[in-house]
Design a protein around this motif. Structure first.
Motif, short mmCIF file in Angstrom:
data_model
loop_
_atom_site.label_atom_id
_atom_site.label_comp_id
_atom_site.label_asym_id
_atom_site.label_seq_id
_atom_site.Cartn_x
_atom_site.Cartn_y
_atom_site.Cartn_z
N HIS A 1 7.57 -15.31 10.95
CA HIS A 1 7.23 -13.90 10.76
C HIS A 1 5.90 -13.58 11.43
O HIS A 1 5.15 -14.48 11.82
N THR A 2 5.64 -12.30 11.54
CA THR A 2 4.40 -11.80 12.14
C THR A 2 3.68 -10.91 11.13
O THR A 2 4.31 -10.10 10.45
N GLN B 1 -3.45 -9.88 15.27
CA GLN B 1 -2.13 -10.15 14.72
C GLN B 1 -1.93 -11.66 14.56
O GLN B 1 -2.43 -12.46 15.35
N THR C 1 0.92 -14.52 14.44
CA THR C 1 2.32 -14.73 14.80
C THR C 1 2.76 -16.15 14.45
O THR C 1 1.94 -17.02 14.16
N GLU D 1 7.97 -12.43 4.90
CA GLU D 1 8.63 -11.52 5.83
C GLU D 1 7.61 -11.00 6.82
O GLU D 1 6.40 -11.09 6.61
N THR D 2 8.10 -10.44 7.93
CA THR D 2 7.21 -9.76 8.87
C THR D 2 6.66 -8.51 8.18
O THR D 2 7.40 -7.76 7.55
#
Length: 490
Positions: A120-121, A136, A138, A185-186
């Motif tokens: 997920h990111t 971010q 990743t 989850e992303t």
């Protein structure tokens, strides 16, 4: 004269020794008291199924901050190393290099994520601010923890940064900088920017919101000490307002104690109230539920929050509706870590020890606990419905997770120890991407929901219907049921 000088000398010596005290005399005759040796603590590491070189044992003085080791020379097949924890399941995972303050001997266990687990990111959104948001993240495997950053170089005029939220308008889960979050989850975290609310107390701050006219505003109230307040109506001159009430320190849950009869919070008129790490305490002889959610109102009940110890003895007509929460054309969202526990509702007609829904209300249970609530009294209640939840006319409850246990429904007629549904829809099913949907305990065992009375049906659930109207045995995490068909009813 010489004799007097001797006596004075002796008295002076005695006085001196008294001033020295026991420790002083001991030091005088035996030398300085040796200092206590510093307390030492040992950190050892367990590979938890992995193989290879175990990180070296660390011995430090109590109170020392230690950075946990990286994976180094050990592995577990193709599984991914997620970090360390003080147990092997359902406890906080600390990523490698996390600083921990050591106070006792600790065994840290390596935590592993199965190979093939999706990645997920995590993105951090400035939400209208200028500057640069944190980068971010990743390639995060589901189940891996991250530490929530501060705002970095972000700023927004004279507004104050108050943390991150899973919703842009602040109606989602709130996280302070430094909190450790397990990623499943992303997700996008939105920076939250607030104007300081005038008022030294929660009641004063809510009074200010009542007079404000900002449409779409988000008000963030950080509670730094326990509060004692009377009934409050959360209203506004504006529209579509969100009010977030949370503990100033996520690790230190705060209590808001009701001081007189009435709803502690009354929410309606397009107000969304979010509670996180806040305990709402009721009183023993209330005449209402602790929280009321009316037309256009929404309550989001997040981790660390609890509604408890409220006893609704009923109104003048001897009707009790909701021990913990009463909804009338309102909406409730209950999430992991929230609790509705230990509330009661009495009266000749008693409905919903934990939650009572009436008139087109909606509840989504994503997690949390509804437990040890009571509807009715065996000797003085004629009709008792829903020890945990009463679902009234045209209302809907959907259960995607959580636990409903140890609730009681008692009276001359008692229906639905866990849940009672009348002219309404209850559905227990797994959410998209999940295989589990929570647990509703039946009428046996230490976690049982129970009904007691001359007419008593449905320890787990009672459905007002012409046939197949009850469920007495436990619905496990993998069982699904709905009032819309006859599958799973007994």
């Amino acid at each position: 004269m010489k004799k007097q000088r001797v006596i004075i000398s002796i008295l002076a010596s005695v006085l001196w020794l008294m001033l020295l005290g026991c420790e002083g005399m001991a030091e005088l005759f035996h030398g300085p008291k040796p200092e206590k040796p510093p307390v030492t603590c040992t950190l050892t590491f367990h590979l938890n199924g992995g193989t290879g070189t175990i990180p070296e044992t660390i011995t430090v003085t109590a109170g020392t901050v230690v950075n946990l080791p990286d994976q180094g020379g050990f592995s577990k097949g193709q599984d991914i190393f997620a970090g360390w924890s003080e147990g092997t399941s359902n406890v906080t995972i600390y990523p490698a290099f996390s600083p921990v303050t050591v106070h006792d001997d600790i065994i840290f266990y390596a935590r592993w994520i199965p190979y093939g687990t999706p990645t997920h990111t995590v993105t951090f959104h400035a939400n209208g601010a200028s500057g640069t948001a944190p980068p971010q993240i990743t390639g995060l495997y589901s189940g891996m923890p991250i530490t929530i950053p501060n705002q970095g170089s972000l700023s927004m005029g004279d507004k104050t940064f108050s943390g991150w939220n899973t919703q842009q308008n602040g109606s989602g889960l709130h996280y302070a900088a430094g909190a450790v979050v397990t990623v499943t989850e992303t997700i996008i975290f939105y920076a939250q920017w607030i104007n300081a609310l005038p008022g030294a107390t929660l009641a004063e701050q809510l009074a200010y919101i009542c007079s404000a006219d900002d449409d779409g505003a988000v008000y963030d109230i950080a509670v730094s000490s326990n509060e004692h307040i009377g009934p409050q109506t959360i209203s506004t001159m504006g529209r579509n307002i969100t009010v977030n009430i949370h503990s100033a320190n996520p690790a230190d849950v705060k209590t808001i104690q009701l001081t007189s009869a009435g709803y502690l919070f009354r929410i309606e008129d397009n107000i969304t109230l979010t509670l996180q790490n806040i305990v709402l305490n009721g009183i023993n002889s209330n005449t209402s539920a602790l929280v009321h959610v009316g037309l256009g109102g929404k309550l989001i009940f997040d981790a660390g929050s609890k509604i408890t110890q409220n006893t609704n003895i009923g109104n003048a007509e001897n009707v009790g509706a909701g021990g913990g929460i009463a909804l009338n054309n309102g909406t409730l969202e209950m999430n992991d870590g929230a609790e509705i526990v230990g509330n009661k509702v009495f009266g000749n007609f008693s409905a919903g020890g934990g939650i009572c829904l009436n008139e087109n209300s909606n509840v989504a249970i994503h997690g949390g606990t509804i437990s040890e609530n009571i509807a009715g009294n065996e000797t003085s209640t004629l009709y008792s419905y829903g020890g945990g939840i009463y679902i009234g006319t045209n209302s809907t409850v959907t259960m995607f997770g959580g636990t409903i246990s140890k609730n009681q429904c008692t009276g001359i007629q008692a229906l639905g120890g866990g849940i009672y549904a009348e002219d309404s829809v209850f559905t227990k099913r797994a959410a998209s991407g999940s295989s589990t949907s929570g647990i509703i305990f039946g009428g046996t065992g230490t976690n049982a929901n129970t009904v007691t009375g001359i007419i008593a049906f449905g320890h787990a659930i009672y459905r007002y219907s012409v046939s197949l109207s009850e469920r007495n045995t436990t619905l496990t995490n993998y069982d699904e049921i709905t009032t819309l068909n006859n599958v799973g009813w007994e």
